[in-house]
Each structure stands twice: as structure tokens, then as C-alpha cells.
Write a protein that holds these residues in place. Sequence first.
Motif, PDB file in Angstrom:
ATOM      1  N   LYS A   2       0.844  -1.193   0.000  1.00  0.00           N
ATOM      2  CA  LYS A   2       0.000   0.000   0.000  1.00  0.00           C
ATOM      3  C   LYS A   2       0.881   1.244   0.000  1.00  0.00           C
ATOM      4  O   LYS A   2       1.802   1.357   0.803  1.00  0.00           O
ATOM      5  CB  LYS A   2      -0.926  -0.014   1.212  1.00  0.00           C
ATOM      6  CG  LYS A   2      -1.886  -1.207   1.210  1.00  0.00           C
ATOM      7  CD  LYS A   2      -2.772  -1.256   2.430  1.00  0.00           C
ATOM      8  CE  LYS A   2      -3.713  -2.457   2.362  1.00  0.00           C
ATOM      9  NZ  LYS A   2      -4.591  -2.543   3.550  1.00  0.00           N
ATOM     10  N   THR A   3       0.583   2.163  -0.925  1.00  0.00           N
ATOM     11  CA  THR A   3       1.410   3.353  -1.081  1.00  0.00           C
ATOM     12  C   THR A   3       0.540   4.596  -1.139  1.00  0.00           C
ATOM     13  O   THR A   3      -0.651   4.533  -1.471  1.00  0.00           O
ATOM     14  CB  THR A   3       2.266   3.277  -2.358  1.00  0.00           C
ATOM     15  OG1 THR A   3       1.393   3.217  -3.493  1.00  0.00           O
ATOM     16  CG2 THR A   3       3.159   2.051  -2.356  1.00  0.00           C
ATOM     17  N   TYR A  17      -4.054   7.300  -2.815  1.00  0.00           N
ATOM     18  CA  TYR A  17      -3.731   6.035  -2.141  1.00  0.00           C
ATOM     19  C   TYR A  17      -3.935   4.908  -3.139  1.00  0.00           C
ATOM     20  O   TYR A  17      -4.915   4.895  -3.910  1.00  0.00           O
ATOM     21  CB  TYR A  17      -4.647   5.826  -0.932  1.00  0.00           C
ATOM     22  CG  TYR A  17      -4.775   4.379  -0.507  1.00  0.00           C
ATOM     23  CD1 TYR A  17      -3.772   3.760   0.236  1.00  0.00           C
ATOM     24  CD2 TYR A  17      -5.892   3.623  -0.871  1.00  0.00           C
ATOM     25  CE1 TYR A  17      -3.883   2.427   0.608  1.00  0.00           C
ATOM     26  CE2 TYR A  17      -6.012   2.293  -0.503  1.00  0.00           C
ATOM     27  CZ  TYR A  17      -5.004   1.694   0.249  1.00  0.00           C
ATOM     28  OH  TYR A  17      -5.116   0.377   0.608  1.00  0.00           O
ATOM     29  N   CYS A  18      -3.012   3.966  -3.160  1.00  0.00           N
ATOM     30  CA  CYS A  18      -3.164   2.814  -4.046  1.00  0.00           C
ATOM     31  C   CYS A  18      -2.672   1.554  -3.358  1.00  0.00           C
ATOM     32  O   CYS A  18      -1.576   1.538  -2.782  1.00  0.00           O
ATOM     33  CB  CYS A  18      -2.391   3.027  -5.348  1.00  0.00           C
ATOM     34  SG  CYS A  18      -2.626   1.682  -6.550  1.00  0.00           S
ATOM     35  N   ASP A  19      -3.489   0.519  -3.385  1.00  0.00           N
ATOM     36  CA  ASP A  19      -3.072  -0.814  -2.981  1.00  0.00           C
ATOM     37  C   ASP A  19      -2.572  -1.501  -4.251  1.00  0.00           C
ATOM     38  O   ASP A  19      -3.368  -1.874  -5.123  1.00  0.00           O
ATOM     39  CB  ASP A  19      -4.251  -1.577  -2.370  1.00  0.00           C
ATOM     40  CG  ASP A  19      -3.836  -2.930  -1.801  1.00  0.00           C
ATOM     41  OD1 ASP A  19      -2.870  -3.519  -2.315  1.00  0.00           O
ATOM     42  OD2 ASP A  19      -4.489  -3.401  -0.854  1.00  0.00           O
ATOM     43  N   CYS A  49      -6.579   8.070   4.873  1.00  0.00           N
ATOM     44  CA  CYS A  49      -6.609   6.739   5.496  1.00  0.00           C
ATOM     45  C   CYS A  49      -7.934   6.505   6.226  1.00  0.00           C
ATOM     46  O   CYS A  49      -8.535   5.429   6.119  1.00  0.00           O
ATOM     47  CB  CYS A  49      -5.433   6.588   6.460  1.00  0.00           C
ATOM     48  SG  CYS A  49      -3.825   6.432   5.649  1.00  0.00           S
ATOM     49  N   VAL A  54      -8.092   2.565   5.992  1.00  0.00           N
ATOM     50  CA  VAL A  54      -6.730   2.059   5.863  1.00  0.00           C
ATOM     51  C   VAL A  54      -5.961   2.355   7.138  1.00  0.00           C
ATOM     52  O   VAL A  54      -5.981   3.488   7.639  1.00  0.00           O
ATOM     53  CB  VAL A  54      -6.018   2.702   4.655  1.00  0.00           C
ATOM     54  CG1 VAL A  54      -4.574   2.230   4.568  1.00  0.00           C
ATOM     55  CG2 VAL A  54      -6.766   2.381   3.360  1.00  0.00           C
ATOM     56  N   GLU A  58      -0.004   0.268   7.748  1.00  0.00           N
ATOM     57  CA  GLU A  58       0.108  -0.628   6.598  1.00  0.00           C
ATOM     58  C   GLU A  58       0.718   0.055   5.373  1.00  0.00           C
ATOM     59  O   GLU A  58       1.012  -0.610   4.377  1.00  0.00           O
ATOM     60  CB  GLU A  58      -1.273  -1.170   6.228  1.00  0.00           C
ATOM     61  CG  GLU A  58      -1.910  -2.035   7.321  1.00  0.00           C
ATOM     62  CD  GLU A  58      -3.305  -2.499   6.927  1.00  0.00           C
ATOM     63  OE1 GLU A  58      -3.800  -2.050   5.864  1.00  0.00           O
ATOM     64  OE2 GLU A  58      -3.894  -3.290   7.674  1.00  0.00           O
ATOM     65  N   ILE A  59       0.896   1.375   5.439  1.00  0.00           N
ATOM     66  CA  ILE A  59       1.463   2.101   4.295  1.00  0.00           C
ATOM     67  C   ILE A  59       2.954   1.776   4.182  1.00  0.00           C
ATOM     68  O   ILE A  59       3.728   2.021   5.107  1.00  0.00           O
ATOM     69  CB  ILE A  59       1.263   3.624   4.439  1.00  0.00           C
ATOM     70  CG1 ILE A  59      -0.223   3.955   4.567  1.00  0.00           C
ATOM     71  CG2 ILE A  59       1.890   4.358   3.268  1.00  0.00           C
ATOM     72  CD1 ILE A  59      -1.064   3.546   3.382  1.00  0.00           C
TER      73      ILE A  59
END
Length: 692
Positions: A2-3, A17-19, A49, A54, A58-59
Motif C-alpha cells: 500500500k502506497t 492512495y493505491c493498494d 486513510c 486504511v 500498513e502504508i
Amino acid sequence: MKTIGVDVGGTFTDLVYCDLATGALAIHKVPTTPHDPAEGVLTGIRELCADNGVDPAEIAHVFHGTTTATNAVLEDKGARAGFITNEGFRDIVHIGRHQRVEHYSIMQQLPWQSRPLVKRRFRKTVAGRLVPPTGAELVPLDEEAVRRAALELKEEGVESIAICFLFSYLNPAHELRAAEIVRQVLPDVFVTTSSFVSPQFREFERFTTAALAAAIGPKVDRYIAHLDAALRDSGIGGDLRIMASNGGVATPKMVTEKPTLTLLSGLAAGVLGGAWIGEQVGRDHLITFDIGGTSADIGLVVDGRLAETDSRSTSIAGFPLLMPMLDIHTIGAGGGSIAHVDRGGAFRVGPQSAGAAPGPAAYGRGGGLPTVTDANLVLGRLDPHDFLGGGMKLDVEAARAVIGRLAGELDLPLNEAAEGVLTIINSNMANAIRSRTVQKGIDPRGFALVAFGGAGPLHGAEVAAMLGIPEVIVPPYPGINSAMGLLTTDLKYDVIRTQFQHSGAVDLARLNADLDAMEAGLAAQFEADRIPTEEVSFARVGDLRYVGQGYELKVPLPAGEISESDLEEVWASFHRAHKAEYGHAFEKSGIEIVNVRVSGIGHIAKIPALRAPAGGSLAEARLRTGTCLFRVAGELRSFETPVYQRSLLPPGEPFQGPCIILQKDSTTVVPPHATAEVHPSGSIIMTLGDAQ
């Protein structure tokens, strides 16, 4: 994995945000906080988030484009910097090359003289001299003089020091020893050397690049350290990566050591995002057109390759710069640009901007000057109830009031004044594109315009029409396309060595040894950054010129050990490049290898390709009909204009302009005589008809 990508603009901070595993995507915008950009970044990340469930822990990575270094130079707010150089060369950074920036102006100011990066009283000289061609020592370094200079600068309260000696690109020994002494005397001061920042010939440009590093180093260091610590305090344990001017990202450590890497950090991501969008729709000749609240940034993609600056034109705020940079042209033209009548009675728009605070009058935050945003609202091209997806209401009456006062000054009707604001700002931006295309022998009519940023899709079609560009591409998330561009790049570092080898007598052993050593150094850096060896690649380039020329062209060099036959192909490539650039080649003239460069690329996971929402029908996407004004055949006319919700538009079904397309992060205007269609990748492709 996750970024998050974060791009800080003059008015808004954009986040995506992108998984990367699932392709899940979310976007967000918050107002920029000019007093402390990190505050807006953290607020945006927390809200993004929270809105998407999110866990910040987890990032894995936060990719960030920053304007900290750019603004410090543009606003002349660099650190109090010192400078240590050879005896007799104190004024190199003042004298320059005796070249006039503007050949026919009698009023011009040279930036390195009118606003020096290092004031003359902070420039110290010491004995010591190295000489070409190998950098042999002619005069030993006077270490006591270095120590005295450091103590004098300490008394002056400098925050940073640049150490710049002649021919240090051949042998950095004197600079390294001087830096060691200075750090002993001033352990808390930012110290850099010209051989570390940019080890290549041209002492004025090299010294100026080092002085730029000294001017921005303390501010960049503080900001990056503050942001990194704040992210960790917020529970985000992932790695921070900073966008660099060369189109790659770098670690915080690398950026704090070489702050000049970030001089176009906030702009480079937009070009990358535009190129990525073009690739998805099958276009490889692109003009990227990023309009925010304060500025418009223009980049070029030719044959799928990002255009880079050369040694003749690389600069920031007028200061020459010896660093790899994407070729990006910026002008003061954005949604917040202020319309005014100057002292000579001329109607002008920009470069002054209302910025994020107070912003345009339409924002309702106390802004009292007419801006481009106010003009768009008066003409019906912005929805006052659906700005930022309804997250912000616009004040129509306030916009009409400020445009009305401007109309009174110009003795024009209200709507004519509002349309005049847009015509002028669009003309300014079209001229900026001409400077990167027509004036360089490139026909923009063979390109597509990728319009993004909060205001890019509002103006893209009309600017394209002025240039004869037939096609406009609007990305799926135009307002945060620069933030998305951050998620399309790799870790990238560049190294350079000066060669000065003639085509008739190339020392292949030296050339190959230098290239191998450069690649080994980059490999060690990637190992320190925990990038697996199999994810690392290298690209070699030579700076070549005909013997006697003053500037070089970049020509690719082959991988592996270079042989005599390889060199023959390199010379042939240079002749072709010279003919393409200047219209002729001198195939019987000798060629000089001036510099060799190696780019190391550490490949990292990227955002996956986008797909358009399933959509419904045009009837379902149509929210209402409003009144908009457009100039057609020289006449300002009112049109009943459909307003569509972008997420409901069906892919593959053309629709006619005029129409307005709404989404959270931007508004797209399709003018009369244009046709639009949603591509399967989610981008809108506008095809322009007759001139507006």
C-alpha cells in the motif's frame, strides 16, 4: 503493498492512495499550509486513510513531491551561505561568463549579481591549486587558511558552506580535505563540495550549482527531517521517498546530501503522470499541461521519452545548474492568477496569484481581487455547488463583484471582461507551449495535449485550439495526476565524469574503467537502499560535441565493455543527433567525448493501469443543463450546456460539446465544435473541430 503519493501545490495538496496488490485507489485534496507544508501533508494522509479504512501502519511507502527547494530559490529565501575557493577566484560566481541573458535589454538584472546566492563578504579564498589534465597538485592546500576561513564564517553566523576549487572534477582531494576541516570547526553547519554535487567542468556553472545546494540545503534538511519524523509519529512506518528533478525518486538521506536533486521535485511528477496517461491511451507524442492554483507547468514527451534539459538551458530562477533535470517550463498562470490593469493601462493576468490564502474571491475567504477562477465561475464553467465534489461552495456573487469592478476599469460588459481574463491567460499559456515546441523546431500539431491539475481540463481545449493541437487528453483524476505520477516512477540516481577524449585517440581502457566504477558506485548505493540487484539497471550517455564547439549533445553509450566498433556507432549516432538538432552534420570533423553519465534505476512496484468505470448512459450521467458562455467566430455567445457526472459516463460513446464534466478533483470543459469520448483506460479524449 500500500502506497501514498503526495504532491504539494501552491493552493492544494493532492493525495492518492493505491493498494498495488488489488488496484484499489482513492484520492483526496486538502488546502496547502504554506507556513508548514508538512502539516497539510499529514492532515491529508490522516483523512485519506480514515475515509478509506486504511491503517496508516500498513502504508509501505510515501512518495512526495515538494516545492521547498524551488520556493526557497524563487523567493530568494535561501540560507545565509558561505563559500571557500581558490585565491584569485572569489568572484567567479559574480562575474559569470560575460554573457547577456537578454541580448537587447539595457535594463536586465543578472540573478547571480542582483540576488547572489552567497554575499561577497561570505566568500573566502585559500591557497592551493590542482591542474589538468589529471588533477595533479601544483600548490598544496593551505589547511590553516581553510581553518581561518571557517572561523571567520562561523563569526558571521553562516548556516551552510560550499567548497569550490578549480579542477576538482579531476581530483576532489583538496575539496574533501577542506570539507573535513570545516566540519571540525562547524559541526552543525551544512557543508557541501562542488565535486560531490556536480563533478564536471565549467567552473561558473559548477560553483553556482554548489552555491545553490548551500542556499537550500538547511531548509530542505529541516523539512525532510521534520516530515519524516512526523510521519513516524503518526504511525506511518513506511519509507519516505522524495521526487527528484531527474524523473526518479530518492531517499531522504540522498536528498539531504544533495538538495539540488529536488529543485524541480514538485513539477517532475506531473510530467511523469502525463506520460503514463499517454502510454495508456497509445499516444507517445505529448505535451503535458499542468495548471494549478499558482502556476502552469509544461513538459514534452517525444517518442515516449521524457525531454531533458541540456547544459545550455538548465537553470532555476535564472541561475545555471549542472544537474540532470526534466525539461519543464513554468509560468505564473493558474486558477488563482490575478487579473489587473497595469500602470500603462494594459489588461493583464498574472503572474501574481491569490494563492491558497485568501484565494479567489469565489472561495469566500476574504479575497478581493479578480482571478481566473472567478472568471470561470462568472461564465458558468464552474458549478458553485459541486466544487471539489461538493466539499467546497463557491460564492458566485463575490466572483461577479470582483469581475464587475475589473469590467468597470476596462469599460467592458461583465461577461466580456470575464471572457477576456480567460483569453489572456490562455494566450499566455499557449505562448509558453510555443517556446518549448515551435521555437525549437517542433510542430505542436503532431502532439496530443494532456491537460491536468485542478484547472488544466478547464483551459486545455481552448489552449490546444490556439496551437492547432487536434486532441486533448484528460486523465481519470486530473486534479491529482501529479500525485499519481509519483507512483509511476523508480528510484533513480545519476553520476557523471568529465572525459575530454578525442575521437582520434580514445583511451578505451580509461573510458571503460570509469564507466565500470560509476556503475559499481551506483550499485553500492542501491544495495544500501535495499534494492535487490536483479531490480537494478543502468543507462549510459555521453556528452559529445565537435572539436571546437562550446556545447554538447547527449548520445547513448552501449552497455558492457566498449570496443572500437562500438565507438564507430557512437560517432554515427552523434552525427545523426547533430543533424536532427541543427539541420546539418560535419561528418569529417573530429568528435570530443566531454562527459560520460550513468543513470542507475532501482525498479520498484508501480500503480497498475487504470480502467474506466462501467458507466451507464449519457442520459444517466447528465445531471442538469446550465448556461455557459463561449466565444465562437469572434462573438461571445450563450449556450445551453449539459452538465455530466464523469463517473457515470459510458466508455466508448462519443458526445458533443459544449458540455461540462464534473468530478471531485477537477472540472472539464468541452467547448462547442469539440467531441469527447471516454477511453477504456478512463481518460477522456477530446477531438477538436473548427477553431473556436
